[in-house]
Write a protein that holds these residues in place. Structure first.
Motif, PDB file in Angstrom:
ATOM      1  N   LEU A 176       0.814  -1.216   0.000  1.00 30.15           N
ATOM      2  CA  LEU A 176       0.000   0.000   0.000  1.00 30.15           C
ATOM      3  C   LEU A 176       0.850   1.270   0.000  1.00 30.15           C
ATOM      4  O   LEU A 176       0.588   2.195  -0.772  1.00 30.15           O
ATOM      5  N   VAL A 177       1.873   1.294   0.845  1.00 31.94           N
ATOM      6  CA  VAL A 177       2.710   2.499   0.958  1.00 31.94           C
ATOM      7  C   VAL A 177       3.496   2.731  -0.326  1.00 31.94           C
ATOM      8  O   VAL A 177       3.532   3.846  -0.868  1.00 31.94           O
ATOM      9  N   LEU A 178       4.127   1.676  -0.826  1.00 31.06           N
ATOM     10  CA  LEU A 178       4.946   1.814  -2.030  1.00 31.06           C
ATOM     11  C   LEU A 178       4.082   2.167  -3.242  1.00 31.06           C
ATOM     12  O   LEU A 178       4.465   2.990  -4.085  1.00 31.06           O
ATOM     13  N   ASN A 179       2.906   1.565  -3.319  1.00 30.86           N
ATOM     14  CA  ASN A 179       1.975   1.855  -4.406  1.00 30.86           C
ATOM     15  C   ASN A 179       1.600   3.341  -4.395  1.00 30.86           C
ATOM     16  O   ASN A 179       1.556   3.998  -5.439  1.00 30.86           O
ATOM     17  N   TYR A 180       1.346   3.880  -3.228  1.00 30.89           N
ATOM     18  CA  TYR A 180       0.984   5.298  -3.108  1.00 30.89           C
ATOM     19  C   TYR A 180       2.158   6.198  -3.491  1.00 30.89           C
ATOM     20  O   TYR A 180       2.002   7.145  -4.275  1.00 30.89           O
ATOM     21  N   LEU A 181       3.339   5.927  -2.941  1.00 25.33           N
ATOM     22  CA  LEU A 181       4.503   6.777  -3.193  1.00 25.33           C
ATOM     23  C   LEU A 181       4.880   6.789  -4.672  1.00 25.33           C
ATOM     24  O   LEU A 181       5.205   7.840  -5.243  1.00 25.33           O
ATOM     25  N   LEU A 182       4.810   5.626  -5.301  1.00 29.49           N
ATOM     26  CA  LEU A 182       5.172   5.543  -6.717  1.00 29.49           C
ATOM     27  C   LEU A 182       4.141   6.238  -7.595  1.00 29.49           C
ATOM     28  O   LEU A 182       4.488   7.007  -8.494  1.00 29.49           O
ATOM     29  N   GLY A 183       2.868   5.942  -7.360  1.00 36.93           N
ATOM     30  CA  GLY A 183       1.813   6.480  -8.214  1.00 36.93           C
ATOM     31  C   GLY A 183       1.595   7.970  -8.047  1.00 36.93           C
ATOM     32  O   GLY A 183       1.387   8.696  -9.025  1.00 36.93           O
ATOM     33  N   LYS A 184       1.632   8.440  -6.802  1.00 33.26           N
ATOM     34  CA  LYS A 184       1.302   9.838  -6.527  1.00 33.26           C
ATOM     35  C   LYS A 184       2.510  10.772  -6.539  1.00 33.26           C
ATOM     36  O   LYS A 184       2.359  11.983  -6.778  1.00 33.26           O
TER      37      LYS A 184
END
Length: 456
Positions: free
Chosen positions: A242-250
């Motif tokens: 969840l954290v990595l997905n957010y940091l990469l996408g946003k």
């Protein structure tokens, strides 16, 4: 008119024969050609090789990494006991009198963290059976509790979920998995709150009438809690997703120069969401393999089984996409498309209707949404720009709408879940259907209303 009749007959046969147990791998191409015959405006063999198979391959190209990595991650979490550790920890903290809530939350955490729906059902069922038996809650409510946590708010509504149903809209609307967070939270609250209210009320009524867990023949293997990973360790890979997905996408991909992608015929906006999930799942698999290396008997076999298990899922869905694109190519489909787009009100309504209906016909949330967006996605993107509606709202509504009629009785996940729990449609589908069909449809309506007021 004959072409429209052919489309209707083809769709009806697809739904009926799939319910009778015939694989969509056979049904999809055959019934697509049936529609072609009725229409008479396309050559049969060319329709198969140049439309069906081209779109089949295109879907596999775009989404196979997500199916593959999701299946491997789920298998690692299951084989290591990490999934059971999370379920058991929550169950112990809430107690036997909160068995339904414990099962829903356990499934929700695992699904939101990227574990595939089928793995969640297998992993949580032994814990659910023990909790329900101890609390003397009728077993027939277990499928609905597992489905509520796995097939609803964490699959389609919660922003950031790495499930395929949340990934499919991204290339169409140039969004990320975190699209329309407030709409997602509103939909999730309706699904979770409505489902919990229904199951709590129904189970208490059954118990007050003297119904208990019941006598059931069960082959449930006992597991040694001392050999399971700790709750913190089990939760770490899920948090990383969840954290990595957010940091990469946003943050990361949002500030990257993607001009070089023009040579590949795409843009960064169309691929950044999928790239974010791919990297997040790879990192989480590596972390899980490191953390749980002592809990997995055969690491190579575990990874292989996860990889093999992804093949049928992607091929089934790609077949449905191939079928949908053949239908889309028929001249008669113009009448169907015009009828869908003529639905009064905001285009979010017609998007939700077409997605939900196709998901119901195919018995697949991802398949139905892929067909709907493949046929109408570019039109809705144009409408978003023309009417000033955020593409993120279209993303979230499409994702949520696919999770309504998809779980009609012929749905493969429903049949598998009932098989895992050893129950029948007659015993459990009324409650399962309420939690996964009726309440999610209501949640989609509420979310459309919220979106009409500009909430994203």
């Amino acid at each position: 008119m004959l072409g429209v009749i052919g489309i209707i007959i083809s769709l009806a046969l697809l739904m009926y024969l799939a319910y009778r147990g015939i694989t969509v791998l056979i049904l999809a191409p055959i019934l697509a050609m049936v529609a072609v015959l009725f229409s008479g405006d396309l050559p049969i063999l060319a329709s198969y090789t140049e439309i069906f198979m081209v779109n089949f391959a295109g879907y596999a190209k775009s989404y196979f990494p997500l199916f593959l990595l999701g299946a491997i991650f789920g298998k690692v979490m299951d084989a290591s006991g990490a999934a059971k550790s999370i379920a058991h920890f929550i169950a112990n903290k809430l107690g036997k009198d909160k068995a339904i809530l414990a099962v829903v939350l356990s499934c929700g955490i695992l699904t939101y963290g990227g574990v595939s729906l089928f793995v969640v059902a297998f992993a949580v069922y032994p814990v659910a059976a023990a909790l329900f038996r101890e609390g003397n809650i009728p077993k027939r409510f277990i499928p609905a509790a597992i489905a509520l946590g796995s097939f609803t708010f964490t699959m389609t509504a919660l922003p950031g979920t790495p499930q395929i149903q949340n990934a499919i809209p991204m290339p169409f609307f140039e969004t990320t998995a975190w699209a329309a967070p407030f709409l997602g939270l509103i939909g999730a609250a309706v699904m979770f709150g409505g489902g919990m209210f229904w199951l709590t009320k129904r189970s208490k009524k059954a118990m007050a009438a003297g119904e208990g867990y019941g006598e059931h023949k069960e082959d449930i293997k006992e597991f040694d809690m001392d050999k399971l990973p700790s709750f913190i360790a089990a939760l770490a890979p899920i948090i990383l997703v969840l954290v990595l997905n957010y940091l990469l996408g946003k943050l990361y991909f949002a500030n990257m120069d993607g001009g070089y992608l023009e040579q590949f015929g795409t843009t960064l906006d169309k691929v950044k969401g999928i790239w974010s999930i791919i990297i997040s799942l790879v990192a989480s698999i590596i972390l899980a393999l490191i953390l749980f290396r002592k809990n997995i008997n055969d690491m190579k076999d575990t990874v292989n089984q996860g990889a093999y298990g992804s093949l049928l899922a992607i091929i089934n869905t790609a077949s449905e996409v191939g079928y949908g694109n053949v239908i889309k190519s028929l001249g008669a489909f113009a009448l169907v498309k015009a009828a869908i787009l003529a639905i009064p009100g905001t285009p979010l309504i017609s998007l939700a209707a077409s997605t939900s209906i196709l998901a119901g016909i195919t018995g697949s949330a991802s398949g139905g949404m892929s067909i709907a967006l493949g046929a109408l996605g570019d039109i809705y993107m144009q409408k978003a720009a023309a009417l000033g509606i955020s593409p993120e709202a279209f993303h979230r509504i499409a994702a949520m709408a696919c999770g309504g009629l998809d779980t009609l009785p012929h749905n493969g996940a429903v049949i598998t879940l009932l098989g895992i729990t050893g129950l029948t449609h007659k015993q459990s589908y009324a409650d399962l259907g309420m939690c996964t069909v009726v309440i999610p449809l209501c949640a989609t309506i509420v979310t459309i209303i919220a979106a009409s007021f500009g909430i994203v």
